[in-house]
Design a protein around this motif. Structure first.
Motif, PDB file in Angstrom:
ATOM      1  N   ARG A  66     -12.679  22.168   7.640  1.00 15.27           N
ATOM      2  CA  ARG A  66     -14.173  21.966   7.136  1.00 15.27           C
ATOM      3  C   ARG A  66     -14.072  22.021   5.753  1.00 15.27           C
ATOM      4  O   ARG A  66     -15.051  21.268   5.166  1.00 15.27           O
ATOM      5  CB  ARG A  66     -14.801  23.307   7.735  1.00 15.27           C
ATOM      6  N   VAL A  67     -13.598  22.678   5.061  1.00 18.94           N
ATOM      7  CA  VAL A  67     -13.494  22.766   3.506  1.00 18.94           C
ATOM      8  C   VAL A  67     -12.935  21.478   3.012  1.00 18.94           C
ATOM      9  O   VAL A  67     -13.519  21.148   1.679  1.00 18.94           O
ATOM     10  CB  VAL A  67     -12.729  23.969   2.947  1.00 18.94           C
ATOM     11  N   VAL A  68     -11.818  20.812   3.490  1.00 20.40           N
ATOM     12  CA  VAL A  68     -11.246  19.711   2.880  1.00 20.40           C
ATOM     13  C   VAL A  68     -11.448  18.664   3.594  1.00 20.40           C
ATOM     14  O   VAL A  68     -10.962  17.555   3.428  1.00 20.40           O
ATOM     15  CB  VAL A  68      -9.626  19.959   2.929  1.00 20.40           C
ATOM     16  N   VAL A  69     -12.900  18.367   3.962  1.00 18.57           N
ATOM     17  CA  VAL A  69     -12.935  16.992   4.519  1.00 18.57           C
ATOM     18  C   VAL A  69     -13.297  15.878   3.754  1.00 18.57           C
ATOM     19  O   VAL A  69     -12.693  14.853   3.877  1.00 18.57           O
ATOM     20  CB  VAL A  69     -14.384  17.051   5.478  1.00 18.57           C
ATOM     21  N   ALA A  70     -13.741  16.356   2.549  1.00 19.48           N
ATOM     22  CA  ALA A  70     -13.905  15.245   1.333  1.00 19.48           C
ATOM     23  C   ALA A  70     -12.468  14.943   1.023  1.00 19.48           C
ATOM     24  O   ALA A  70     -12.085  13.464   0.660  1.00 19.48           O
ATOM     25  CB  ALA A  70     -14.918  15.554   0.387  1.00 19.48           C
ATOM     26  N   PRO A  71     -11.546  15.751   0.577  1.00 15.68           N
ATOM     27  CA  PRO A  71     -10.308  15.618   0.179  1.00 15.68           C
ATOM     28  C   PRO A  71      -9.448  14.517   0.828  1.00 15.68           C
ATOM     29  O   PRO A  71      -8.842  13.736   0.676  1.00 15.68           O
ATOM     30  CB  PRO A  71      -9.541  16.917  -0.259  1.00 15.68           C
ATOM     31  N   LEU A  72      -9.627  15.175   2.286  1.00 13.87           N
ATOM     32  CA  LEU A  72      -8.870  14.350   3.322  1.00 13.87           C
ATOM     33  C   LEU A  72      -9.437  12.850   3.271  1.00 13.87           C
ATOM     34  O   LEU A  72      -8.602  12.023   3.704  1.00 13.87           O
ATOM     35  CB  LEU A  72      -9.175  15.012   4.661  1.00 13.87           C
ATOM     36  N   GLY A  73     -10.582  12.780   3.355  1.00 12.76           N
ATOM     37  CA  GLY A  73     -11.264  11.267   3.189  1.00 12.76           C
ATOM     38  C   GLY A  73     -10.577  10.547   2.053  1.00 12.76           C
ATOM     39  O   GLY A  73     -10.352   9.283   2.340  1.00 12.76           O
ATOM     40  N   SER A  74     -10.438  11.173   0.938  1.00  9.93           N
ATOM     41  CA  SER A  74      -9.842  10.636  -0.209  1.00  9.93           C
ATOM     42  C   SER A  74      -8.438  10.068   0.055  1.00  9.93           C
ATOM     43  O   SER A  74      -7.857   9.214  -0.284  1.00  9.93           O
ATOM     44  CB  SER A  74      -9.848  11.441  -1.239  1.00  9.93           C
ATOM     45  N   VAL A  75      -7.601  11.014   0.582  1.00 11.46           N
ATOM     46  CA  VAL A  75      -6.246  10.825   1.179  1.00 11.46           C
ATOM     47  C   VAL A  75      -6.087   9.513   2.034  1.00 11.46           C
ATOM     48  O   VAL A  75      -5.111   8.807   1.943  1.00 11.46           O
ATOM     49  CB  VAL A  75      -5.587  11.980   1.804  1.00 11.46           C
ATOM     50  N   MET A  76      -7.204   9.598   2.938  1.00 10.62           N
ATOM     51  CA  MET A  76      -7.251   8.365   4.046  1.00 10.62           C
ATOM     52  C   MET A  76      -7.464   7.066   3.321  1.00 10.62           C
ATOM     53  O   MET A  76      -6.898   6.044   3.593  1.00 10.62           O
ATOM     54  CB  MET A  76      -8.087   8.772   5.188  1.00 10.62           C
ATOM     55  N   ILE A  77      -8.570   7.204   2.293  1.00  8.02           N
ATOM     56  CA  ILE A  77      -8.618   5.976   1.599  1.00  8.02           C
ATOM     57  C   ILE A  77      -7.474   5.474   0.671  1.00  8.02           C
ATOM     58  O   ILE A  77      -7.322   4.229   0.738  1.00  8.02           O
ATOM     59  CB  ILE A  77      -9.959   5.985   0.648  1.00  8.02           C
ATOM     60  N   ALA A  78      -6.679   6.396   0.164  1.00  7.36           N
ATOM     61  CA  ALA A  78      -5.720   5.996  -0.523  1.00  7.36           C
ATOM     62  C   ALA A  78      -4.612   5.372   0.382  1.00  7.36           C
ATOM     63  O   ALA A  78      -3.835   4.441  -0.004  1.00  7.36           O
ATOM     64  CB  ALA A  78      -4.996   7.111  -1.322  1.00  7.36           C
ATOM     65  N   MET A  79      -4.363   5.819   1.648  1.00 11.92           N
ATOM     66  CA  MET A  79      -3.444   5.497   2.571  1.00 11.92           C
ATOM     67  C   MET A  79      -3.727   4.004   2.857  1.00 11.92           C
ATOM     68  O   MET A  79      -2.868   3.080   3.194  1.00 11.92           O
ATOM     69  CB  MET A  79      -3.521   6.330   3.675  1.00 11.92           C
ATOM     70  N   ILE A  80      -5.073   3.790   3.217  1.00  8.85           N
ATOM     71  CA  ILE A  80      -5.537   2.414   3.647  1.00  8.85           C
ATOM     72  C   ILE A  80      -5.012   1.399   2.503  1.00  8.85           C
ATOM     73  O   ILE A  80      -4.549   0.372   2.620  1.00  8.85           O
ATOM     74  CB  ILE A  80      -7.224   2.388   3.737  1.00  8.85           C
ATOM     75  N   LYS A  81      -5.196   1.767   1.261  1.00  7.70           N
ATOM     76  CA  LYS A  81      -5.000   0.751   0.428  1.00  7.70           C
ATOM     77  C   LYS A  81      -3.357   0.633  -0.088  1.00  7.70           C
ATOM     78  O   LYS A  81      -2.993  -0.355  -0.423  1.00  7.70           O
ATOM     79  CB  LYS A  81      -5.506   1.253  -1.066  1.00  7.70           C
TER      80      LYS A  81
ATOM     81  N   ARG B 174      -3.660  -6.402  10.864  1.00  8.28           N
ATOM     82  CA  ARG B 174      -2.558  -5.919  10.856  1.00  8.28           C
ATOM     83  C   ARG B 174      -2.624  -4.462  10.017  1.00  8.28           C
ATOM     84  O   ARG B 174      -2.198  -3.467  10.308  1.00  8.28           O
ATOM     85  CB  ARG B 174      -1.387  -6.596  10.472  1.00  8.28           C
ATOM     86  N   ASN B 175      -3.258  -4.773   8.762  1.00 13.63           N
ATOM     87  CA  ASN B 175      -3.321  -3.782   8.032  1.00 13.63           C
ATOM     88  C   ASN B 175      -4.342  -2.638   8.514  1.00 13.63           C
ATOM     89  O   ASN B 175      -3.895  -1.324   8.306  1.00 13.63           O
ATOM     90  CB  ASN B 175      -4.228  -4.233   6.486  1.00 13.63           C
ATOM     91  N   VAL B 176      -5.292  -2.879   9.056  1.00 12.19           N
ATOM     92  CA  VAL B 176      -6.295  -2.053   9.826  1.00 12.19           C
ATOM     93  C   VAL B 176      -5.737  -1.346  10.887  1.00 12.19           C
ATOM     94  O   VAL B 176      -5.724   0.033  11.185  1.00 12.19           O
ATOM     95  CB  VAL B 176      -7.429  -2.769  10.351  1.00 12.19           C
ATOM     96  N   GLN B 177      -4.642  -1.831  11.656  1.00 15.17           N
ATOM     97  CA  GLN B 177      -3.936  -1.340  12.915  1.00 15.17           C
ATOM     98  C   GLN B 177      -3.002  -0.368  12.155  1.00 15.17           C
ATOM     99  O   GLN B 177      -2.856   0.923  12.676  1.00 15.17           O
ATOM    100  CB  GLN B 177      -3.301  -2.367  13.469  1.00 15.17           C
ATOM    101  N   LEU B 178      -2.225  -0.851  11.158  1.00 14.73           N
ATOM    102  CA  LEU B 178      -1.357   0.139  10.300  1.00 14.73           C
ATOM    103  C   LEU B 178      -2.144   1.296   9.983  1.00 14.73           C
ATOM    104  O   LEU B 178      -1.583   2.500  10.064  1.00 14.73           O
ATOM    105  CB  LEU B 178      -0.845  -0.581   9.329  1.00 14.73           C
TER     106      LEU B 178
END
Length: 222
Positions: A146-161, A17-21
């Motif tokens: 293209r410039v913010v791929v890494a920061p967006l990745g960090s945002v997505m990781i924080a969102m998953i947590k 459910r967390n993964v789906q969310l």
């Protein structure tokens, strides 16, 4: 051990459910964040002011309050409902709250990327007759992403947590709530805790490595 086996399906269901969310909120927050950043850099003062007020208020509000507002304010007070089924309605309320919260961080990450695009490119776009939104869509945003791929990745990781605090919004089938319930019934806290830590790391670590690799691959040479 028998108790752990007994609760394993519930823990797995909660984690899925967390993964789906996370997947749904990732898509919605990227879309909403792109709309917000378009407003924040718009030449129209009303759009700029609206985007700035929204981002500054929501981004500086604790996530638990945003989720509680989605459940209590929008649902109980204003009567917003996505489904007749309580669990499904609670799920989409949490999706709404988490998406509008994460979108503010996506917006700021994209805005930092837009600031790296040379001003001359926007002026050249206007010179050939492109409107603001055309130049934003075809010239500026592709470079900003293209410039913010890494920061967006960090945002997505924080969102998953952040999905682990979703029970504040009434969505009780997610892994943190199931884990707490299992702790109370079995007392086997350490194995369950470590198992869920490993499960979340199995998602977040690949995202971090992939976005880091992609950022290097798509780096803009100036």
């Amino acid at each position: 051990m028998d108790d752990l086996i007994k609760y394993a399906p519930a823990l797995l269901e909660g984690f899925l459910r967390n993964v789906q969310l996370s997947a749904i909120c990732a898509v919605l927050s990227l879309v909403l964040g792109t709309i917000l950043v378009s407003m924040r850099v718009s030449p129209t003062p009303v759009l700029r002011a609206t985007g700035a007020v929204y981002v500054n208020i929501v981004r500086n509000t604790p996530l638990t309050l945003v989720l509680a507002f989605s459940a209590l304010g929008l649902s109980d007070t204003l009567g917003l409902s996505f489904s007749e089924e309580p669990s499904s309605n609670a799920f989409w309320l949490v999706v709404l709250g988490l998406s509008i919260y994460t979108a503010t961080f996506v917006c700021e990450a994209l805005r930092s990327g837009i600031n790296t695009v040379p001003l001359g490119q926007a002026e050249a776009a206007r010179a050939i007759g492109l409107t603001f939104f055309q130049s934003l869509r075809m010239i500026i945003l592709p470079q900003a992403f293209r410039v913010v791929v890494a920061p967006l990745g960090s945002v997505m990781i924080a969102m998953i947590k952040n999905t682990t605090v979703a029970m504040a919004g009434g969505y009780l089938a997610e892994s943190a709530f199931v884990m707490k319930d299992t702790f109370d019934d079995t007392g086997a806290s350490i194995p369950i805790f470590l198992g869920l830590v490993i499960a979340f790391m199995a998602i977040t670590l690949p995202i971090g490595f992939f976005t880091g690799w992609l950022a290097n691959r798509l780096a803009v040479v100036r």
